[in-house]
Each structure stands twice: as C-alpha cells, then as structure tokens.
Design an enzyme around this catalytic site. Sequence first.
Site, PDB file in Angstrom:
ATOM      1  CB  SER A 261      40.362  43.415  41.340  1.00 33.15           C
ATOM      2  OG  SER A 261      39.381  43.914  42.232  1.00 33.15           O
ATOM      3  CE  LYS A 262      40.427  36.734  44.813  1.00 31.76           C
ATOM      4  NZ  LYS A 262      41.480  35.748  45.171  1.00 31.76           N
ATOM      5  NE  ARG A 263      40.130  43.184  47.402  1.00 26.70           N
ATOM      6  CZ  ARG A 263      41.012  44.186  47.308  1.00 26.70           C
ATOM      7  NH1 ARG A 263      40.671  45.412  47.623  1.00 26.70           N
ATOM      8  NH2 ARG A 263      42.251  43.941  46.911  1.00 26.70           N
ATOM      9  N   GLY A 265      34.206  42.014  41.534  1.00 21.25           N
ATOM     10  CA  GLY A 265      33.186  41.017  41.228  1.00 21.25           C
ATOM     11  C   GLY A 265      32.366  40.687  42.456  1.00 21.25           C
ATOM     12  CB  ALA A 266      33.405  39.758  45.885  1.00 21.39           C
TER      13      ALA A 266
END
Length: 509
Positions: A261-263, A265-266
């Site tokens: 998910s996007k998270r 990556g962060a």
Amino acid sequence: MKSIRVRFAPSPTGPLHIGGIRTALYNYLLAKKYDGQFILRIEDTDQKRFVPGAVEYIREALEWSGIRPDEGYGYGGDKGPYKQSERQTVYRQYVQQLLDEGKAYYAFDTPGDLERLREKYQKQGKVFTYNHEVRHSLNNALSLSPEEVNAKLKSGEPYTVRFKIPEGKTLVLNDLIRGEITINTSELDDKVIMKSDGLPTYHLANIVDDHLMEITHVIRGEEWLPSLPLHILLYEAFGWEPPRFAHLPLILKPQGKGKLSKRDGAKGGFPVFPLAWTDPQTGETLSGYREEGYLPQAFINMLALLGWNPGDEREIFTIDELIDAFDLSHINKSGARFDPGKARWIQQQHFQRLPKAEMLEYVLPVLEEKTGLHLRGKKMREYVEKVLEMVRERLVFPADIWEWASFFFEAPKTFNPKAVKKQWKSQTPEMLSGLRNVLANIDPWEAGHIKEKVGAWIQEKELGFGKVLQPLRIALTGDLKGPDLFQTTELLGRDEVLKRIDFALEKLS
Ligand code: GLU
C-alpha cells in the site's frame, strides 16, 4: 491464428499504483512477443470517483516506462472511442438487447429501500443479496406487471437495470494462471449493469468493449477474479465468444501480510507509484520511481520479476529480452513480495550498464543543479567526463554523483570530524607542509608522475604512506573516501591542490 489483442483498462481514480503498471507491462509483453496490439482504454464510467489529472498521469507513466500503447485513448485506432464516457450510446444499445431478450430487467428499488433490506437482514444475522431467491418479491419488472413497469418508466421514475443470473448452473471457468475454477451460478447476485444515471457499470462496459475491441486475452489483477463468473455469463447472454483470462497475483508488502500500500512506501522510504503525484485535494505529493532516479528500464525489469520468472536464473533484462522471455505460464499463482532492496539492486545493474555518454546525460543535470554552473561547454563537459570515469562504479542513482564527487566542483569548507580524529595527528601539519613543497615542484602534473615523486619523498623521509596520504585526502576531499588519490590530484590541478592544502592547514592546525 487470430492476432493477439490485449488491453490495459485503468480507471482514472488517482495515480497508478505500481501494480497497475505491472498489469500494463504483462499485457504489453504478450502483445509484443506475438506481434499483437496493446490497447489503452480508459474506464471512467464511475464519474463519482473521477480524479482530475489521472488520465494524463496514466499516459505519462506508460510513456516514461516505455510501454507505449499501439492503439487506444490518445493513440488512435479504428475501434474507438477508447474512453468509456464517450461510448454511452453503444452501451445503451446492448443493455436494451438484454432487456428485450429477458436476460436483464428494470429494477425500481431505491437506495433507501435497499439500505432498509440490508439492515433488516443484518438484524437477523444474515446478508442481503439481490439474487434469484428474492428478486421476484422486490420492486422490479419481474414482480410488476408490464403495464406497471411501463407506467413507471413513462413517469420518469428512476431505475437501474440488473442482469438476471441464470440459476442453478455449474460454470467451469478457465484461468490461464489459476487453472480451472468451478462455481454454481446460484451463488451470484443480480448485478446492476446500468445505473440510475444511465451510465453502464464497470461489468457491462468492460465486456462490451472487450468484445467490440476484439480483445483476445484479458490480463488483469487478481481482485477481478470474483467478477469472472459474471463476465462469462454476460458473454454467454450476448452469444459472444469470451476472451481468455489471466488473473495476476497480488503484490505484497515487504513484510507481513496484505498487499503493498501507499503507507508501506512512506514507511519504508520507497515509492509505490511510477511518477510523483500531487493529490489535487490535499496538495500532498507522493514520490515516484522516476523522481527517485530510477531508469525506466530498471523499473520495468523490477516489475517484470514481481510475479513472473523466466524459468532460469536470469534477473537482469532489457525490454527486448523481456519480450523474448515472457510467457504467461511462468506467472506465479501466489502473491509476489515486494523487495525494495532488490529494486535498488536492479537499478544499480542497469545504471552500471549504461554507455558512458548516456550516464553522462543523467548526471549532468544533477551537477548543474547542485553547482549552479553550466557544464555543457566543451571544457567543462570533458572535466565531468573524467570525474564520472573515476566514480561511476559507485553510482546507483544519478544523484549519487554528488555524494562521491562534489569535491571535484567545490572545495571542502568543512572536514568530516571522524576522519580528522582518525588521521590528523600532531605531526600532520609539518608533514603536509613538506608534501606541499614537493607538489609545488612536480612537473609534469600527471597522476603517475605525481605518485612516483610523492612516493620517493615519503620513502626518503621514512614517513609511511598512510600517514601522509590520508591527511592529503582529507585536505582535498574533506573526507577519507573517494577515488584514486593521484588521479584526483591530477584532475583538480596543481593550484587547486595547493590551495586546499593551505586551507586545511589553516583550519585544522
Ligand atoms: N477498470 C478496471 C481497473 O481499474 C479494469 C479491470 C479489467 O482489466 O477488467 O482495474
């Protein structure tokens, strides 16, 4: 044999996740391998989820990745339009056909009605499904008389159109990756195929378009597998031959369960998008592979291996090698774990393989930005070429050039304290002053010759190489790491070298 036609059919609801680009890539590879066509279709029937800029983003991401459609939205072709919002009349005609043949029906249940039913069922610990068991008791053309239906339609009462799932049929589906899947149609619900705004839903538009665009293979994410029975039944209802299907495995988080998910990556400091994306609502910018300095060929190589393997040990591929090696039968069924370290390694391999001139084109903008200098003139360009030759093996990304070579462009103003502590001793200033005198008189100023003269002097004074050369390196680069010291000395030039020694002596003594 029919020529292969595949499509990438994203919905413009935001930036494409790398999983989306992987889907596009596998479609592209199959098309190129068999001289077929790769088509881009924009699936924007869900206007509520439309995000401005998303279509442009999709096209730019495909272009940057080098997986260019042969046909489709923005690429021409004779089976368009390739954007679903421009094909409404086409869909209406096919919905009408199903209505006329009794394979679909008008449903007048309002969202409120359905919500109440859902709540009622929930209270009894059950789940409401609009299916063959209940459809005859709901507010639709199956329970109302034709007169009542006509009256409702005439009065402009809002309606949806639902597909009437044939009941009690055993469907044997074939997926090119997952094999045979058997399902009883009684487990399915009567999906809406046209919404009250007159637009088709994804399911209807998708299969009508795949048919009209003569798609031979549908390669898409695993999340669409549950829709496959419905899609097959729709093909049957129209009397069309369905394409072949291949559902790709999920891309999983680097650690733990669930999809990337996007998270993640962060948290992990790696991008999950091909290009940077600024959310038009929040203004938040998410980084992309392009902006992180990945080469498109490395990005593609990394994606190709997320769920596919060539059947041998190879890991580094050019796009042409991928086209050659690609094969649907080597796609894994199980999820593919994303490995940021592997992505970086693949980038390094590709970056190291770049021809000199191409690598130079990647690092020049980095250096120009950092130094504020114009470096394209003949003399400066040659200088940068020499610098690059000395440090190129250490680079993974173009921006790394600054870490390894900044001192070729700017004299150090400070010195790494750890390096100083380790190598700058009480006798260093005297030694370095002596070395300065030697350097001032070396002629010609050439690495081999400098090495010889400095070496002879060190031996004559019985000083030890490290004791002299490490402080020299600190003076020239500010640190203890860097390329060959004598080549560095030659490239910097005598005046600069002496200046830096003087500065270090003044600062550190
Ligand atoms: N529009 C769908 C998506 O966004 C396409 C699914 C398919 O390829 O059939 O993923």
